[in-house]
Design a protein around this motif. Structure first.
Motif, PDB file in Angstrom:
ATOM      1  N   PHE A 181      23.479 -42.474   1.760  1.00 44.12           N
ATOM      2  CA  PHE A 181      23.279 -41.792   3.025  1.00 44.12           C
ATOM      3  C   PHE A 181      22.837 -42.820   4.059  1.00 44.12           C
ATOM      4  CE2 PHE A 181      22.108 -38.865  -0.400  1.00 44.12           C
ATOM      5  CZ  PHE A 181      22.875 -37.742  -0.108  1.00 44.12           C
ATOM      6  N   GLY A 182      22.801 -42.391   5.316  1.00 46.23           N
ATOM      7  CA  GLY A 182      22.300 -43.256   6.367  1.00 46.23           C
ATOM      8  C   GLY A 182      20.815 -43.528   6.206  1.00 46.23           C
ATOM      9  N   ALA A 183      20.321 -44.566   6.871  1.00 47.94           N
ATOM     10  CA  ALA A 183      18.898 -44.915   6.796  1.00 47.94           C
ATOM     11  C   ALA A 183      18.057 -43.755   7.313  1.00 47.94           C
ATOM     12  CB  ALA A 183      18.629 -46.172   7.621  1.00 47.94           C
ATOM     13  N   GLY A 184      16.963 -43.516   6.623  1.00 48.78           N
ATOM     14  CA  GLY A 184      16.034 -42.489   7.073  1.00 48.78           C
ATOM     15  C   GLY A 184      16.355 -41.089   6.603  1.00 48.78           C
ATOM     16  N   ALA A 186      16.296 -38.087   4.276  1.00 52.98           N
ATOM     17  CA  ALA A 186      15.421 -37.698   3.174  1.00 52.98           C
ATOM     18  C   ALA A 186      16.280 -37.313   1.976  1.00 52.98           C
ATOM     19  CB  ALA A 186      14.539 -36.537   3.592  1.00 52.98           C
ATOM     20  N   ALA A 187      16.168 -38.061   0.914  1.00 58.19           N
ATOM     21  CA  ALA A 187      16.964 -37.793  -0.290  1.00 58.19           C
ATOM     22  C   ALA A 187      16.128 -38.154  -1.509  1.00 58.19           C
ATOM     23  CB  ALA A 187      18.254 -38.612  -0.273  1.00 58.19           C
ATOM     24  N   PRO A 188      16.275 -37.385  -2.578  1.00 57.63           N
ATOM     25  CA  PRO A 188      15.533 -37.706  -3.803  1.00 57.63           C
ATOM     26  C   PRO A 188      16.077 -38.971  -4.448  1.00 57.63           C
ATOM     27  CG  PRO A 188      17.108 -35.962  -4.233  1.00 57.63           C
ATOM     28  CD  PRO A 188      17.161 -36.220  -2.749  1.00 57.63           C
ATOM     29  N   ALA A 189      15.320 -39.513  -5.381  1.00 57.98           N
ATOM     30  CA  ALA A 189      15.788 -40.701  -6.090  1.00 57.98           C
ATOM     31  C   ALA A 189      16.997 -40.381  -6.956  1.00 57.98           C
ATOM     32  CB  ALA A 189      14.667 -41.281  -6.948  1.00 57.98           C
ATOM     33  N   GLU A 190      17.135 -39.107  -7.324  1.00 56.18           N
ATOM     34  CA  GLU A 190      18.236 -38.676  -8.178  1.00 56.18           C
ATOM     35  C   GLU A 190      18.644 -37.271  -7.777  1.00 56.18           C
ATOM     36  OE1 GLU A 190      18.137 -37.575 -12.716  1.00 56.18           O
ATOM     37  OE2 GLU A 190      18.250 -39.766 -12.528  1.00 56.18           O
ATOM     38  N   LEU A 264      20.601 -48.375   4.276  1.00 53.23           N
ATOM     39  CA  LEU A 264      21.194 -47.189   3.675  1.00 53.23           C
ATOM     40  C   LEU A 264      20.187 -46.580   2.710  1.00 53.23           C
ATOM     41  CD1 LEU A 264      24.821 -48.401   2.768  1.00 53.23           C
ATOM     42  CD2 LEU A 264      24.204 -46.851   4.636  1.00 53.23           C
ATOM     43  N   THR A 265      20.304 -45.274   2.499  1.00 51.19           N
ATOM     44  CA  THR A 265      19.504 -44.600   1.483  1.00 51.19           C
ATOM     45  C   THR A 265      20.391 -44.377   0.266  1.00 51.19           C
ATOM     46  OG1 THR A 265      18.144 -43.486   3.140  1.00 51.19           O
ATOM     47  CG2 THR A 265      18.169 -42.542   0.922  1.00 51.19           C
TER      48      THR A 265
END
Length: 327
Positions: A181-184, A186-190, A264-265
């Motif tokens: 995903f884009g920087a910033g 909010a996404a889980p590690a998995e 990136l996330t």
């Protein structure tokens, strides 16, 4: 050197004629081929006419732009390259039977694999086999598979190629695919793959093997990808994701730096995840030189070292039953 090649239907072609013809096809011009071969153009034209008369078919089409092979000419050029390569390898092996292996070995690599493998392989080959010259050809796997079949490369590393006609595939490793995903964001590690059900995605085109695998995995879960942009370039996929056009799925090693830098996330997929295999392809329909055998063994060693030392990030040894894809 063998003076002539005998075909089952009784036609005899001199190896010199085969060299002439392959050079003409390669150059796309009789005049340019004459310059490369240092032969008078009329003599080269006569050699082609002689071949056409003996075969009873047209081999080249002529135009103001040069020459192009007919279907028969393209077939002859492919077979001639293979014959000439086999003769050269045989001659080299006989001359150097009591010495270290020598000669050129041509290896086909997709760009994403070449960036990991090429340098350590060439470094190891130079240290162990200084008389072997390695040439690396980069392209998408489909092109490389064709080059291997035509004898333009001697070995290849491909994504989950499986056994192909005239070649055998040896699984070497599997690499993990991850969501970006884009920087910033909010996404889980998995996360499970189903979390991408309604998200816009930046993906390779359907002709790309990675896209085929993503489509198949999502279809199995009952949905299709919501494609925002299609582009066959890892670099540009990452740029588009960073610019907010959508999420994507790429090999974990290809996004490691961006994830560490925060541009990136990166999110891993929940077990069993998505993995694609990398196979070592070797020809079975033509002689293999000592140099090719040496480099094939060295390729196995180099990939094993990359795995053991963690330098092929997000990769593991082959696991039976894992999801693979042709690219």
């Amino acid at each position: 050197m063998i003076a002539a090649i005998c075909f089952s239907y009784g036609l005899i072609m001199d190896t010199r004629q085969l060299r002439y013809f392959t050079e003409i096809v390669s150059q796309g011009s009789i005049s340019r081929a004459a310059g490369v071969l240092n032969i008078a153009q009329p003599a080269l034209s006569q050699a082609v006419r002689t071949l056409e008369e003996r075969l009873g078919t047209q081999l080249l089409t002529r135009s103001h732009a040069g020459v192009a092979p007919t279907e028969a000419g393209a077939l002859l050029a492919r077979r001639a390259r293979r014959i000439l390569d086999d003769l050269a390898r045989t001659e080299d092996d006989l001359r150097n039977l009591e010495q270290d292996p020598s000669g050129e070995v041509r290896i086909g690599l997709p760009g994403t694999i070449s960036g990991i493998v090429a340098l350590p392989l060439i470094t190891a080959a130079r240290a162990r086999y200084p008389r072997i010259s390695i040439t690396v050809a980069e392209a998408m796997s489909g092109f490389i598979a064709e080059w291997l079949a035509e004898g333009r490369v001697d070995l290849a590393l491909l994504y989950s190629a499986g056994n192909k006609r005239g070649a055998v595939a040896e699984p070497l490793l599997e690499e993990e695919l991850a969501v970006l995903f884009g920087a910033g964001v909010a996404a889980p590690a998995e996360m499970p793959l189903t979390e991408l059900r309604d998200r816009p995605l930046v993906l390779p085109s359907p002709a790309h093997g990675l896209r085929s695998q993503i489509d198949a995995a999502m279809q199995e879960l009952g949905f299709a990808p919501q494609v925002a942009v299609e582009i066959d370039s890892y670099i540009n996929i990452k740029r588009l994701v960073a610019a907010g056009f959508g999420a994507s799925i790429l090999p974990l090693h290809a996004v490691r730096d961006e994830g560490a830098q925060g541009s990136l996330t990166v999110c891993r997929l929940a077990a069993p995840g998505l993995w694609r295999g990398v196979d070592l392809l070797s020809p079975t329909d033509r002689p293999v030189s000592r140099a090719q055998e040496a480099v094939r063994d060295l390729l196995r060693e180099v990939v094993a070292d990359l795995l053991r030392e963690g330098r092929w990030y997000g990769a593991r040894p082959p696991v039976r039953g894992s999801v693979h894809v042709r690219r």
